[in-house]
Design a protein around this motif. Structure first.
Motif, PDB file in Angstrom:
ATOM      1  N   SER A 147       1.102   4.170  -2.931  1.00  0.00           N
ATOM      2  CA  SER A 147       0.946   5.601  -2.636  1.00  0.00           C
ATOM      3  C   SER A 147       2.126   6.404  -3.150  1.00  0.00           C
ATOM      4  O   SER A 147       1.956   7.505  -3.696  1.00  0.00           O
ATOM      5  N   ARG A 148       3.310   5.866  -2.989  1.00  0.00           N
ATOM      6  CA  ARG A 148       4.506   6.573  -3.440  1.00  0.00           C
ATOM      7  C   ARG A 148       4.532   6.698  -4.966  1.00  0.00           C
ATOM      8  O   ARG A 148       4.879   7.753  -5.509  1.00  0.00           O
ATOM      9  N   GLU A 177       1.881   6.636  -6.920  1.00  0.00           N
ATOM     10  CA  GLU A 177       0.813   7.582  -7.267  1.00  0.00           C
ATOM     11  C   GLU A 177       1.275   9.023  -7.077  1.00  0.00           C
ATOM     12  O   GLU A 177       0.975   9.885  -7.904  1.00  0.00           O
ATOM     13  N   LYS A 178       2.005   9.277  -5.999  1.00  0.00           N
ATOM     14  CA  LYS A 178       2.500  10.631  -5.740  1.00  0.00           C
ATOM     15  C   LYS A 178       3.452  11.076  -6.853  1.00  0.00           C
ATOM     16  O   LYS A 178       3.396  12.213  -7.319  1.00  0.00           O
ATOM     17  N   ASP A 234       0.834  -1.212   0.000  1.00  0.00           N
ATOM     18  CA  ASP A 234       0.000   0.000   0.000  1.00  0.00           C
ATOM     19  C   ASP A 234       0.863   1.254   0.000  1.00  0.00           C
ATOM     20  O   ASP A 234       0.581   2.221  -0.715  1.00  0.00           O
ATOM     21  N   ASP A 235       1.929   1.239   0.799  1.00  0.00           N
ATOM     22  CA  ASP A 235       2.837   2.382   0.853  1.00  0.00           C
ATOM     23  C   ASP A 235       3.519   2.598  -0.499  1.00  0.00           C
ATOM     24  O   ASP A 235       3.629   3.737  -0.970  1.00  0.00           O
TER      25      ASP A 235
END
Length: 66
Positions: free
Chosen positions: A23-24, A26-27, A19-20
């Motif tokens: 997110s990274r 996506e950022k 998940d992390d």
């Protein structure tokens, strides 16, 4: 703690790490000056594979609980 509980705990940890990573990625895609086409194809592919991996890990955790 039995083996199945430890296995489920490890999978939960892996799922959180995935998940992390999602997110990274996506950022990076959101802040990239490149558009979401050919220039970002590699990152989009990574994101897709990470999401697929997360689904498989979560499926394994559900199967372990059943």
């Amino acid at each position: 703690m039995n083996t199945n509980e430890r296995f489920t705990g490890e999978l939960s940890s892996i799922s959180t790490q995935i998940d992390d990573l999602i997110s990274r990625v996506e950022k990076i895609l959101e802040t990239s000056s490149l558009n979401r086409t050919d220039e970002n194809a590699g990152l989009l592919e990574i994101e897709r594979h990470l999401r697929s991996t997360r689904r498989e890990v979560n499926r394994l955790m559900r199967d372990e609980k059943a």
